[in-house]
Design an enzyme around this catalytic site. Sequence first.
Site, PDB file in Angstrom:
ATOM      1  N   ASN A   8       0.860  -1.178   0.000  1.00 12.95           N
ATOM      2  CA  ASN A   8       0.000   0.000   0.000  1.00 12.95           C
ATOM      3  C   ASN A   8       0.901   1.235   0.000  1.00 12.95           C
ATOM      4  O   ASN A   8       1.431   1.615   1.036  1.00 12.95           O
ATOM      5  CB  ASN A   8      -0.902  -0.027   1.250  1.00 12.95           C
ATOM      6  CG  ASN A   8      -1.762   1.211   1.362  1.00 12.95           C
ATOM      7  OD1 ASN A   8      -1.881   1.984   0.416  1.00 12.95           O
ATOM      8  ND2 ASN A   8      -2.367   1.407   2.533  1.00 12.95           N
ATOM      9  N   TRP A   9       1.053   1.830  -1.177  1.00  9.89           N
ATOM     10  CA  TRP A   9       1.969   2.977  -1.302  1.00  9.89           C
ATOM     11  C   TRP A   9       1.401   4.251  -0.690  1.00  9.89           C
ATOM     12  O   TRP A   9       2.107   5.238  -0.550  1.00  9.89           O
ATOM     13  CB  TRP A   9       2.275   3.232  -2.772  1.00  9.89           C
ATOM     14  CG  TRP A   9       3.194   2.243  -3.407  1.00  9.89           C
ATOM     15  CD1 TRP A   9       3.628   1.045  -2.894  1.00  9.89           C
ATOM     16  CD2 TRP A   9       3.810   2.364  -4.701  1.00  9.89           C
ATOM     17  NE1 TRP A   9       4.467   0.422  -3.783  1.00  9.89           N
ATOM     18  CE2 TRP A   9       4.593   1.203  -4.897  1.00  9.89           C
ATOM     19  CE3 TRP A   9       3.765   3.322  -5.701  1.00  9.89           C
ATOM     20  CZ2 TRP A   9       5.330   0.991  -6.074  1.00  9.89           C
ATOM     21  CZ3 TRP A   9       4.491   3.121  -6.865  1.00  9.89           C
ATOM     22  CH2 TRP A   9       5.277   1.967  -7.040  1.00  9.89           C
ATOM     23  N   LYS A  10       0.108   4.250  -0.403  1.00 13.42           N
ATOM     24  CA  LYS A  10      -0.570   5.464   0.077  1.00 13.42           C
ATOM     25  C   LYS A  10      -0.300   6.619  -0.897  1.00 13.42           C
ATOM     26  O   LYS A  10      -0.257   6.375  -2.103  1.00 13.42           O
ATOM     27  CB  LYS A  10      -0.145   5.775   1.516  1.00 13.42           C
ATOM     28  CG  LYS A  10      -0.349   4.547   2.417  1.00 13.42           C
ATOM     29  CD  LYS A  10      -0.214   4.820   3.864  1.00 13.42           C
ATOM     30  CE  LYS A  10      -0.449   3.525   4.651  1.00 13.42           C
ATOM     31  NZ  LYS A  10      -0.394   3.712   6.089  1.00 13.42           N
ATOM     32  N   HIS A  91      -9.755   1.301   4.367  1.00 14.15           N
ATOM     33  CA  HIS A  91      -8.520   1.526   5.131  1.00 14.15           C
ATOM     34  C   HIS A  91      -8.811   2.531   6.252  1.00 14.15           C
ATOM     35  O   HIS A  91      -9.610   3.462   6.067  1.00 14.15           O
ATOM     36  CB  HIS A  91      -7.420   2.050   4.206  1.00 14.15           C
ATOM     37  CG  HIS A  91      -6.081   2.074   4.872  1.00 14.15           C
ATOM     38  ND1 HIS A  91      -5.713   3.077   5.738  1.00 14.15           N
ATOM     39  CD2 HIS A  91      -5.054   1.200   4.827  1.00 14.15           C
ATOM     40  CE1 HIS A  91      -4.492   2.816   6.195  1.00 14.15           C
ATOM     41  NE2 HIS A  91      -4.071   1.681   5.659  1.00 14.15           N
ATOM     42  N   GLU A  93      -7.273   4.994   7.294  1.00 12.61           N
ATOM     43  CA  GLU A  93      -7.041   6.395   6.935  1.00 12.61           C
ATOM     44  C   GLU A  93      -8.224   6.960   6.143  1.00 12.61           C
ATOM     45  O   GLU A  93      -8.498   8.155   6.194  1.00 12.61           O
ATOM     46  CB  GLU A  93      -5.720   6.515   6.150  1.00 12.61           C
ATOM     47  CG  GLU A  93      -4.525   6.333   7.074  1.00 12.61           C
ATOM     48  CD  GLU A  93      -3.273   5.809   6.405  1.00 12.61           C
ATOM     49  OE1 GLU A  93      -3.187   5.833   5.165  1.00 12.61           O
ATOM     50  OE2 GLU A  93      -2.372   5.363   7.141  1.00 12.61           O
ATOM     51  N   GLU A 161      -5.974  -4.663  10.532  1.00  9.13           N
ATOM     52  CA  GLU A 161      -4.991  -3.615  10.795  1.00  9.13           C
ATOM     53  C   GLU A 161      -5.392  -2.817  12.036  1.00  9.13           C
ATOM     54  O   GLU A 161      -6.180  -1.861  11.933  1.00  9.13           O
ATOM     55  CB  GLU A 161      -4.916  -2.650   9.613  1.00  9.13           C
ATOM     56  CG  GLU A 161      -4.490  -3.270   8.312  1.00  9.13           C
ATOM     57  CD  GLU A 161      -3.875  -2.217   7.406  1.00  9.13           C
ATOM     58  OE1 GLU A 161      -2.690  -2.330   7.106  1.00  9.13           O
ATOM     59  OE2 GLU A 161      -4.579  -1.266   7.037  1.00  9.13           O
ATOM     60  N   GLY A 167       1.591   3.101  10.865  1.00  5.34           N
ATOM     61  CA  GLY A 167       2.246   4.378  10.581  1.00  5.34           C
ATOM     62  C   GLY A 167       3.416   4.728  11.484  1.00  5.34           C
ATOM     63  O   GLY A 167       3.672   4.078  12.503  1.00  5.34           O
ATOM     64  N   SER A 209       2.896  -1.486  10.594  1.00  3.04           N
ATOM     65  CA  SER A 209       4.343  -1.436  10.877  1.00  3.04           C
ATOM     66  C   SER A 209       5.075  -2.747  10.585  1.00  3.04           C
ATOM     67  O   SER A 209       6.020  -3.101  11.298  1.00  3.04           O
ATOM     68  CB  SER A 209       4.594  -1.006  12.322  1.00  3.04           C
ATOM     69  OG  SER A 209       4.037   0.266  12.551  1.00  3.04           O
ATOM     70  N   GLY A 230       2.675  -0.920   4.430  1.00  2.00           N
ATOM     71  CA  GLY A 230       2.704   0.488   4.059  1.00  2.00           C
ATOM     72  C   GLY A 230       4.124   0.946   3.785  1.00  2.00           C
ATOM     73  O   GLY A 230       4.698   0.648   2.735  1.00  2.00           O
TER      74      GLY A 230
HETATM   75  P1  PGA Z   1       2.486   0.854   7.783  1.00  2.00           P
HETATM   76  O1  PGA Z   1       1.059   1.009   7.103  1.00  2.00           O
HETATM   77  O2  PGA Z   1       3.062  -0.465   7.314  1.00  2.00           O
HETATM   78  O3  PGA Z   1       3.283   2.028   7.269  1.00  2.00           O
HETATM   79  O4  PGA Z   1       2.276   0.897   9.253  1.00  2.00           O
HETATM   80  C1  PGA Z   1       0.205  -0.104   6.946  1.00  2.00           C
HETATM   81  C2  PGA Z   1      -1.100   0.308   6.344  1.00  2.00           C
HETATM   82  O5  PGA Z   1      -1.619   1.363   6.700  1.00  2.00           O
HETATM   83  O6  PGA Z   1      -1.661  -0.382   5.476  1.00  2.00           O
END
Ligand code: PGA
Length: 249
Positions: A8-10, A91, A93, A161, A167, A209, A230
């Site tokens: 997930n590149w966001k 997600h 976010e 998650e 994050g 993470s 992420g």
């Molecule tokens: P992260 O994000 O690996 O940077 O904690 C995971 C995600 O939000 O899918």
Amino acid sequence: MKKIIIANWKMNPGKLPEAKKIIEGTKKIAKKTVADVVVCPPFTYIGLLSGSKKPFLGAQNVSFEKEGAFTGEVSAAQLYSLGVQYVIVGHSERRAMGETSEHVAKKACAALQNRISPIICIGEKERSQNAEHWQEIKWQLVDSLQGVNKTNIKKCVIAYEPVWAIGKKSVGPMAPADVAESAIFIKKVLAEMFDPKIAEDVRIVYGGSVDGKSSKDIMRAGAISGFLVGRASLKPKEFEEIVGSISSK
Ligand code: PGA
């Protein structure tokens, strides 16, 4: 069951040449593993991986509307026509921006109707001492799967998650035994909703993470079929280690 690692590149990286570089690195990694590797770049870079199978192409969002006057939205049919095979829905976010489980369910159904596998994200905001998080996880799952039936649940991926583990500012990944416990709980809820045999066939991945080290420990604890990654998915070396920890299982 086939393992799966989802990148997930966001809203990263900032520039096209960087995106191309990460894709080149990820392609090499995807070719070396029997697991499914899925890259979910921002919409702007989707054309770079159109129709790709190693890695598969995923998106980070989809509209539940079919077509028409919905400025800024992208439909499942449009994604499918670009060779998108997976899409992340719900997600945390996006839930923080107002996406509800009802929206998530509608998005998952729109994806399934267009032969795209939804990656349905759920997870508690925090762990409470009186175990309220189990109810939070259960209802997020049940509500996000409204309209999904016994046949197409097998095409879905459930991404567990916990929000507090996601994050840069988080406390870091969840303890491996706790990940396994949550995955088993999710399977139990799926078994109640569908049936135990079907629940066994649904891939549950962990996100929050994940890095090269934690991925090995979490895989060893069992119960999950892979990861949603992420930050580490933007660093091919780190990502390769995560993929390696899955392939060796
Ligand atoms: P992260 O994000 O690996 O940077 O904690 C995971 C995600 O939000 O899918």
